[in-house]
Design a protein around this motif. Structure first.
Motif, mmCIF file in Angstrom:
data_model
loop_
_atom_site.group_PDB
_atom_site.id
_atom_site.type_symbol
_atom_site.label_atom_id
_atom_site.label_comp_id
_atom_site.label_asym_id
_atom_site.label_seq_id
_atom_site.Cartn_x
_atom_site.Cartn_y
_atom_site.Cartn_z
ATOM 1 N N LEU A 57 3.433 -9.402 -3.008
ATOM 2 C CA LEU A 57 2.112 -9.667 -2.410
ATOM 3 C C LEU A 57 1.310 -10.608 -3.296
ATOM 4 N N ASP A 87 -3.567 -11.071 1.509
ATOM 5 C CA ASP A 87 -4.815 -10.812 2.227
ATOM 6 C C ASP A 87 -5.330 -12.117 2.821
ATOM 7 N N ARG A 145 -17.649 -3.046 1.958
ATOM 8 C CA ARG A 145 -16.558 -3.521 2.811
ATOM 9 C C ARG A 145 -16.937 -3.599 4.282
ATOM 10 N N LYS A 187 -5.582 -2.047 8.867
ATOM 11 C CA LYS A 187 -5.938 -1.159 7.757
ATOM 12 C C LYS A 187 -7.365 -0.672 7.950
ATOM 13 N N HIS A 188 -7.793 0.348 7.261
ATOM 14 C CA HIS A 188 -7.119 1.261 6.351
ATOM 15 C C HIS A 188 -7.110 2.596 7.055
ATOM 16 N N TYR A 192 -11.849 5.266 5.879
ATOM 17 C CA TYR A 192 -12.318 4.642 4.632
ATOM 18 C C TYR A 192 -13.807 4.308 4.696
ATOM 19 N N MET A 231 -1.627 -0.007 7.148
ATOM 20 C CA MET A 231 -1.872 0.354 5.746
ATOM 21 C C MET A 231 -2.725 1.617 5.723
ATOM 22 N N PHE A 234 -7.367 4.638 0.863
ATOM 23 C CA PHE A 234 -7.443 5.279 -0.452
ATOM 24 C C PHE A 234 -8.003 6.701 -0.378
ATOM 25 N N ASP A 266 -2.014 1.502 0.328
ATOM 26 C CA ASP A 266 -2.903 0.501 -0.254
ATOM 27 C C ASP A 266 -2.529 0.348 -1.739
ATOM 28 N N TRP A 267 -3.170 -0.588 -2.361
ATOM 29 C CA TRP A 267 -2.840 -0.998 -3.735
ATOM 30 C C TRP A 267 -2.863 0.208 -4.698
ATOM 31 N N TRP A 403 -12.846 -12.234 -0.363
ATOM 32 C CA TRP A 403 -11.552 -12.477 0.275
ATOM 33 C C TRP A 403 -11.269 -13.937 0.586
HETATM 34 C C1 BGC Z 1 -7.539 -3.326 -0.628
HETATM 35 C C2 BGC Z 1 -6.736 -3.734 0.584
HETATM 36 C C3 BGC Z 1 -5.946 -4.980 0.268
HETATM 37 C C4 BGC Z 1 -5.059 -4.693 -0.931
HETATM 38 C C5 BGC Z 1 -4.127 -5.828 -1.294
HETATM 39 C C6 BGC Z 1 -6.714 -3.272 -1.898
HETATM 40 O O1 BGC Z 1 -7.523 -3.111 -3.009
HETATM 41 O O2 BGC Z 1 -8.135 -2.069 -0.375
HETATM 42 O O3 BGC Z 1 -7.590 -3.937 1.672
HETATM 43 O O4 BGC Z 1 -5.221 -5.391 1.382
HETATM 44 O O5 BGC Z 1 -5.890 -4.401 -2.038
HETATM 45 O O6 BGC Z 1 -4.783 -6.869 -1.885
#
Ligand code: BGC
Length: 715
Positions: A57, A87, A145, A187-188, A192, A231, A234, A266-267, A403
């Motif tokens: 990624l 992203d 967000r 997502k998510h 969230y 996705m 968290f 998610d990450w 972003w």
């Molecule tokens: C975000 C996601 C994002 C992912 C990958 C995470 O911190 O919550 O929305 O797609 O990072 O970059």
């Protein structure tokens, strides 16, 4: 590949190779020329493992993707191509307005087209999957967000979420042929946006009723539109992080919503199960996430280093593993990677070729998404006026928003740059974004304002102030911008504020000092040009708020669609104590959902509500929209409903349909809404979506607050 071929491929895979397919890492984890570098060492990842992983990624260029894929294929045993994800949220290199702004267009075609163009640019840079759309339901602007969301209405959000999916992916089953499209990841999942106190990554405690009614529909819309990935989020839901929440993933996502694609965490969310303290170590975290249904582990070493031993110790999980690996291979196959691992990238030409048509589209999008909140005759500007342009955003290129990590600020058009092309009598007093406004600057601003006819105050948030990990407890203007407004207003009341913002702000203290307020959001690469067209009246502002602007942060979470209470505040009981109200503030929004002005206006006349078939529950609403002004008008006609008696408490207003209309000057337009009673179905206490018989009131208007009752229907 056929299903049979994919299964044959899986039969050749070792356990480690299967586990590898479920791991997604950043490009810098990839062995550079075989050397074990920092992060790889830290995670004790071997070179063999690095040639077994399934996905990368966050690459930046086509060249990077090409090089990594080539190196990977040369070194991996089975040569299963990597799938590259990133992203791509509101454009890749050429940046569109932020998603919240795009939602202000109320225009699914615009959103679909923007997603298609973003996909094209991203695909040309080697990206195969975008982590978009964000379908999170939101009603708390403290959460940064909300910028990535479609706003507070579940119906609008569902329509736009599906439009993003269609735009990115194109017609279903075409991804392997159409290499300018990419797969989408919604997502998510889930809840969230309901983080307590609006604090990012914080606890979520959500009732099933609320989840089914408001949070799931946009995900369902994405799934029905064929989204390739989901996705997880968290946060906790019912006390268990979504990433380890088996009932959520298996029962709700897979069974109820019928999702058949790939589920990704998610990450680092798998590893974070330890921080949530629902797992003692990486192995337990991996086991819980895997059993819950997380198939790809984004940026943690839990699957990488423990999943093989988990499967060996519990062979009954083998089938589960095979399902997950199959989903990864299926995605790669759907993208055509087995036939062309580079997906159209050619070694001889990996340079960036930006398409000017995309830039033009971002300008049009910015023109159609800005929302005029107030205008007491100061806008549009005229060439005969002396105009002052003041404020931290006057010449700022920090207008791309969170972003826009590939988009270049230096290539963005500032407001000043846009206005310069307009033949105006313009004086500019720019200011560095990052700093608080000094007394000297404010003094200079007042001097300039005093000698001007109109003052354009370019103010708002910096891109760091909204987006991920940008929660706020105060939503008023930061960095002394309120002081600037008040001082300038004393010397020149003809202020038009141009607001750059990633979320609804609290403008109660400053709105009276401004004669006009135009919300530009973060308008993207062509922001300055678009705003110049709007401010000079070449284009009429057409955006409508997808999220209410509260009067006070204390009202949050807020939605126009609040439930009826036992003690509602009405026009007749304002002064009574024991009703649902604030002692120090009104209940309603400063600027409601659906609201926005143009440079002209129109009226609704002659509304009729018709029952076309009582048996089948088909109705029509007809209205005549009349523009008596000298100027053509664009607006969004909105149809709301209120179910009069329900099993569970229901919102006081719900948006059901809307139409964007254009009415030339001195003319009228007949508009028809066709309604099927299915749209009045709601989630009952048994969590089933159904209609029940009764009366529904209908409202028509230009925002959630002012929409007027036009009749009732019986279903
Ligand atoms: C975000 C996601 C994002 C992912 C990958 C995470 O911190 O919550 O929305 O797609 O990072 O970059």
């Amino acid at each position: 590949m056929t299903e049979k071929h994919l299964h044959e491929l899986m039969e050749q895979m070792t356990l480690a190779e299967k586990v590898g397919q479920l791991v997604q890492l950043m490009p810098d984890f990839f062995a550079q020329g075989g050397e074990i570098t920092g992060p790889m060492q830290q995670w004790q990842m071997s070179e063999t493992q690095s040639y077994q992983i399934g996905s990368i990624l966050g690459t930046h260029t086509a060249e990077q993707v090409y090089t990594i894929q080539k190196q990977y294929l040369e070194n991996s045993r089975l040569k299963i191509p990597l799938v590259f994800m990133a992203d791509v949220i509101h454009g890749y290199e050429t940046i569109f307005p932020i998603p919240l702004a795009m939602a202000a267009s109320f225009d699914e075609q615009l959103v679909e087209h923007a997603a298609e163009l973003a996909a094209k640019e991203a695909a040309e840079a080697g990206i195969h999957v975008t982590f978009s759309p964000m379908a999170d339901y939101v009603k708390d602007a403290r959460w940064g967000r909300v910028l990535e969301s479609n706003g507070e209405d579940p119906t609008l959000s569902s329509v736009l979420t599906a439009a993003y999916v269609r735009g990115y992916q194109g017609a279903q089953k075409q991804l392997s042929k159409d290499k300018k499209r990419i797969a989408a990841c919604v997502k998510h999942f889930i809840g969230y946006g309901a983080a307590e106190g609006g604090r990012d990554y914080h606890t979520v405690d959500l009732s099933d009723l609320e989840m089914y009614q408001n949070y799931l529909p946009a995900f369902k819309a994405a799934i029905d539109a064929g989204v390739a990935l989901v996705m997880t989020s968290f946060n906790t839901v019912h006390g268990i992080p979504a990433t380890a929440n088996q009932p959520l993933i298996q029962d709700v996502l897979r069974k109820k919503l019928g999702f058949e694609g790939l589920v990704i965490s998610d990450w680092a969310a798998v590893a974070e199960l330890m921080a949530h303290r629902v797992a003692a170590d990486g192995e337990e975290a991996a086991r819980k996430a895997f059993q819950a249904g997380i198939e790809m582990d984004m940026m943690s070493d839990c699957y990488l280093n423990t999943l093989a031993q988990i499967i060996t110790a519990a062979p009954e999980l083998q089938q589960h593993l095979d399902h997950a690996v199959y989903h990864v291979l299926q995605l790669k196959d759907a993208l055509g990677l087995f036939d062309d691992p580079y997906r159209g990238l050619a070694a001889a030409d990996l340079a960036v070729h930006l398409d000017p048509a995309i830039r033009r589209s971002t300008r049009e999008a910015a023109e159609r998404t800005a929302v005029l909140l107030k205008n007491e005759g100061v806008l549009p500007l005229s060439t005969s006026q002396k105009i002052a342009l003041i404020g931290p955003k006057a010449d700022s290129t920090d207008i791309l928003g969170a972003w826009s990590w590939i988009g270049k600020k230096e290539e963005a058009v500032s407001l000043k740059e846009g206005l310069i092309g307009k033949n105006l009598d313009l004086s500019v007093l720019p200011y560095a974004d990052e700093q608080a406004l000094s007394d000297e600057y404010i003094e200079e601003a007042c001097k300039l304002a005093q000698h001007s006819d109109v003052v354009l105050l370019a103010i708002g948030e910096s891109s760091e102030e909204s987006g991920e990990a940008a929660s706020l407890t105060k939503l008023t203007l930061s960095r002394r911008q309120d002081v600037l407004i008040h001082k300038v207003a004393k010397v020149n009341p003809n202020i038009a504020a141009i607001l750059f913002n990633g979320r609804p702000l609290v403008l109660s203290d400053v709105e009276e000092s401004c004669k006009a307020i135009l919300t530009a959001w973060f308008p993207g690469s062509e922001g300055g040009h678009a705003l110049a067209n709007l401010l000079t009246g070449e284009v009429e502002p057409q955006g409508r708020l997808p999220m209410s602007f509260p009067r006070s942060v204390g009202q949050l979470p807020f939605t126009y669609g609040q439930l009826s209470t036992g003690r509602p505040k009405t026009a007749d009981n304002q002064d009574q104590k024991y009703i649902s109200r604030y002692m120090d503030e009104d209940n309603d929004a400063l600027y409601p959902f659906g609201y926005g002005l143009g440079y002209s206006s129109c009226d609704i006349e002659e509304t009729t509500v018709l029952t076309i078939s009582a048996e089948q529950g088909i109705f029509e609403v007809k209205a005549r929209i009349v523009n008596q002004t000298d100027r053509a008008h664009h607006t969004v006609l909105q149809l709301y409903s209120k179910d009069l008696v329900t099993e569970v408490a229901r919102p006081v207003r719900e948006l059901k349909q809307w139409q964007k209309v254009y009415i030339p000057e001195h003319s009228s337009l007949d508009v028809t809404f066709k309604i099927n009673q299915a749209c009045f179905a709601y989630i009952h206490s048994d969590l089933l979506l159904k209609n029940d018989p009764g009366k529904i009131a209908l409202y028509l208007g230009f925002d959630a607050k002012q929409a007027k009752k036009i009749g009732e229907i019986s279903i």
